[in-house]
Design an enzyme around this catalytic site. Structure first.
Site, PDB file in Angstrom:
ATOM      1  N   TRP A   2      21.616  -3.337  43.884  1.00  0.00           N
ATOM      2  CA  TRP A   2      21.977  -1.912  43.822  1.00  0.00           C
ATOM      3  C   TRP A   2      21.047  -1.219  42.844  1.00  0.00           C
ATOM      4  O   TRP A   2      20.863  -1.675  41.717  1.00  0.00           O
ATOM      5  CB  TRP A   2      23.414  -1.757  43.346  1.00  0.00           C
ATOM      6  CG  TRP A   2      23.978  -0.358  43.413  1.00  0.00           C
ATOM      7  CD1 TRP A   2      24.806   0.140  44.389  1.00  0.00           C
ATOM      8  CD2 TRP A   2      23.798   0.707  42.462  1.00  0.00           C
ATOM      9  NE1 TRP A   2      25.133   1.455  44.107  1.00  0.00           N
ATOM     10  CE2 TRP A   2      24.522   1.824  42.920  1.00  0.00           C
ATOM     11  CE3 TRP A   2      23.073   0.829  41.278  1.00  0.00           C
ATOM     12  CZ2 TRP A   2      24.565   3.034  42.244  1.00  0.00           C
ATOM     13  CZ3 TRP A   2      23.100   2.048  40.600  1.00  0.00           C
ATOM     14  CH2 TRP A   2      23.849   3.132  41.080  1.00  0.00           C
ATOM     15  N   SER A  45      23.768  -7.432  42.338  1.00  0.00           N
ATOM     16  CA  SER A  45      24.192  -6.037  42.345  1.00  0.00           C
ATOM     17  C   SER A  45      23.319  -5.196  41.411  1.00  0.00           C
ATOM     18  O   SER A  45      22.111  -5.123  41.613  1.00  0.00           O
ATOM     19  CB  SER A  45      25.682  -5.971  41.979  1.00  0.00           C
ATOM     20  OG  SER A  45      26.194  -4.681  42.158  1.00  0.00           O
ATOM     21  N   MET A  46      23.896  -4.586  40.365  1.00  0.00           N
ATOM     22  CA  MET A  46      23.051  -3.865  39.411  1.00  0.00           C
ATOM     23  C   MET A  46      22.097  -4.815  38.687  1.00  0.00           C
ATOM     24  O   MET A  46      21.028  -4.399  38.229  1.00  0.00           O
ATOM     25  CB  MET A  46      23.903  -3.096  38.404  1.00  0.00           C
ATOM     26  CG  MET A  46      24.480  -1.813  38.961  1.00  0.00           C
ATOM     27  SD  MET A  46      25.106  -0.779  37.618  1.00  0.00           S
ATOM     28  CE  MET A  46      25.832   0.564  38.570  1.00  0.00           C
ATOM     29  N   HIS A  67      29.530  -7.808  49.486  1.00  0.00           N
ATOM     30  CA  HIS A  67      28.754  -7.581  48.267  1.00  0.00           C
ATOM     31  C   HIS A  67      28.916  -8.726  47.266  1.00  0.00           C
ATOM     32  O   HIS A  67      28.029  -8.979  46.456  1.00  0.00           O
ATOM     33  CB  HIS A  67      29.218  -6.263  47.636  1.00  0.00           C
ATOM     34  CG  HIS A  67      28.439  -5.840  46.441  1.00  0.00           C
ATOM     35  ND1 HIS A  67      27.112  -5.479  46.508  1.00  0.00           N
ATOM     36  CD2 HIS A  67      28.798  -5.733  45.123  1.00  0.00           C
ATOM     37  CE1 HIS A  67      26.685  -5.144  45.298  1.00  0.00           C
ATOM     38  NE2 HIS A  67      27.686  -5.292  44.444  1.00  0.00           N
ATOM     39  N   ASP A  69      28.349  -5.562  53.243  1.00  0.00           N
ATOM     40  CA  ASP A  69      28.346  -4.963  51.906  1.00  0.00           C
ATOM     41  C   ASP A  69      28.654  -3.470  52.005  1.00  0.00           C
ATOM     42  O   ASP A  69      27.909  -2.719  52.628  1.00  0.00           O
ATOM     43  CB  ASP A  69      26.975  -5.187  51.259  1.00  0.00           C
ATOM     44  CG  ASP A  69      26.947  -4.880  49.774  1.00  0.00           C
ATOM     45  OD1 ASP A  69      27.768  -4.063  49.317  1.00  0.00           O
ATOM     46  OD2 ASP A  69      26.096  -5.464  49.079  1.00  0.00           O
ATOM     47  N   TYR A 128      27.471  -5.050  37.965  1.00  0.00           N
ATOM     48  CA  TYR A 128      28.339  -4.049  37.335  1.00  0.00           C
ATOM     49  C   TYR A 128      29.755  -4.588  37.235  1.00  0.00           C
ATOM     50  O   TYR A 128      30.306  -5.080  38.234  1.00  0.00           O
ATOM     51  CB  TYR A 128      28.300  -2.780  38.186  1.00  0.00           C
ATOM     52  CG  TYR A 128      29.008  -1.585  37.634  1.00  0.00           C
ATOM     53  CD1 TYR A 128      28.505  -0.913  36.529  1.00  0.00           C
ATOM     54  CD2 TYR A 128      30.161  -1.109  38.234  1.00  0.00           C
ATOM     55  CE1 TYR A 128      29.143   0.220  36.028  1.00  0.00           C
ATOM     56  CE2 TYR A 128      30.811   0.021  37.753  1.00  0.00           C
ATOM     57  CZ  TYR A 128      30.296   0.680  36.645  1.00  0.00           C
ATOM     58  OH  TYR A 128      30.927   1.797  36.159  1.00  0.00           O
TER      59      TYR A 128
END
EC number: 3.1.1.74
Length: 262
Positions: free
Chosen positions: A156, A131-132, A209, A177, A61
């Site tokens: 995520w 992440s995303m 993260h 994170d 993201y």
């Protein structure tokens, strides 16, 4: 019988922890205009004329391709064709990133230069993401059981149940994170994966993260080992995954667990 997909010399810790592997790498730009279904990117491929498994990698993201570029070059230098992508917008959600990873794989196989296409074994594909993008990696793995490997990096996703995934999956989390805390993301994701599949969970010690956004020898080492083992079916790399890194005090790895042996 020799493994026809085996590429490169016998692996060592030093080889896997180095900033680059044994293959010289070239690059091919994929402009945003020429990309269909994703935001463009860069293809890294071994100069040596052979066939290799192919890997697509998504940023997270608000992230751009630059945030994961090091992984493209690092993994390609161990004998893979790799595309690192920009997403259509930096705010795209995980399931959109899954579609874009799929589009990037299709681009490499069908629309890249003949130099790239001739190097890809389209039966041996894998995906990674931060992440995303890691959430998107899980989503695509749930949709494409033909994938050979998936590696979500500090992933995520709002969905916590990935029990339909059968693709060999290595999840890398980070103990510090605060954006995708492992207690609510990486660990539940790992626990929800079927115990019958090849899976591993590696938690980085003292990492945030954003650990996957800069060169990291642990991420590099175990990502390459996972791809080698499951995309190339190269059992020379099992030694790095089973039993895997030692965890605990003063280590770079906070925790490691897996469904070894594989």
């Amino acid at each position: 019988m020799a493994n026809p997909y085996e590429r490169g010399p016998n692996p060592t810790d030093a080889l896997l922890e180095a900033s680059s592997g044994p293959f010289s790498v070239s690059e091919e730009n994929v402009s945003r205009l020429s990309a269909s279904g994703f935001g463009g990117g860069t293809i890294y491929y071994p100069r040596e004329n052979n066939t290799y498994g192919a890997v697509a990698i998504s940023p997270g993201y608000t992230g751009t391709e630059a945030s994961i570029a090091w992984l493209g070059e690092r993994i390609a230098s161990h004998g893979f064709v790799v595309i690192t992508i920009d997403t259509i917008t930096t705010l795209d959600q995980p399931d959109s990133r899954a579609e874009q990873l799929n589009a990037a794989l299709n681009h490499m196989i069908n629309r890249a230069s003949s130099t790239v296409r001739s190097r890809i074994d389209s039966s041996r594909l894998a995906v990674m993401g931060h992440s995303m993008g890691g959430g998107g990696t899980l989503r695509l793995a749930s949709q494409r059981p033909d994938l050979k490997a998936a590696i979500p990096l500090t992933p995520w996703h709002l969905n916590k149940n990935w029990s339909s995934v059968t693709v060999p999956t290595l999840i890398i989390g980070a103990d510090l994170d605060t954006i995708a805390p492992v207690a609510t993301h990486a660990k539940p994701f790992y626990n929800s994966l079927p115990s019958s599949i090849s899976k591993a969970y590696l938690e980085l010690d003292g990492a945030t993260h954003f650990a996957p956004n800069i060169p990291n020898k642990i991420i590099g080492k175990y990502s390459v080992a996972w791809l080698k083992r499951f995309v190339d079916n190269d059992t020379r790399y099992t030694q790095f995954l089973c039993p895997g890194p030692r965890d605990g005090l003063f280590g770079e790895v906070e925790e490691y667990r897996s469904t070894c042996p594989f």
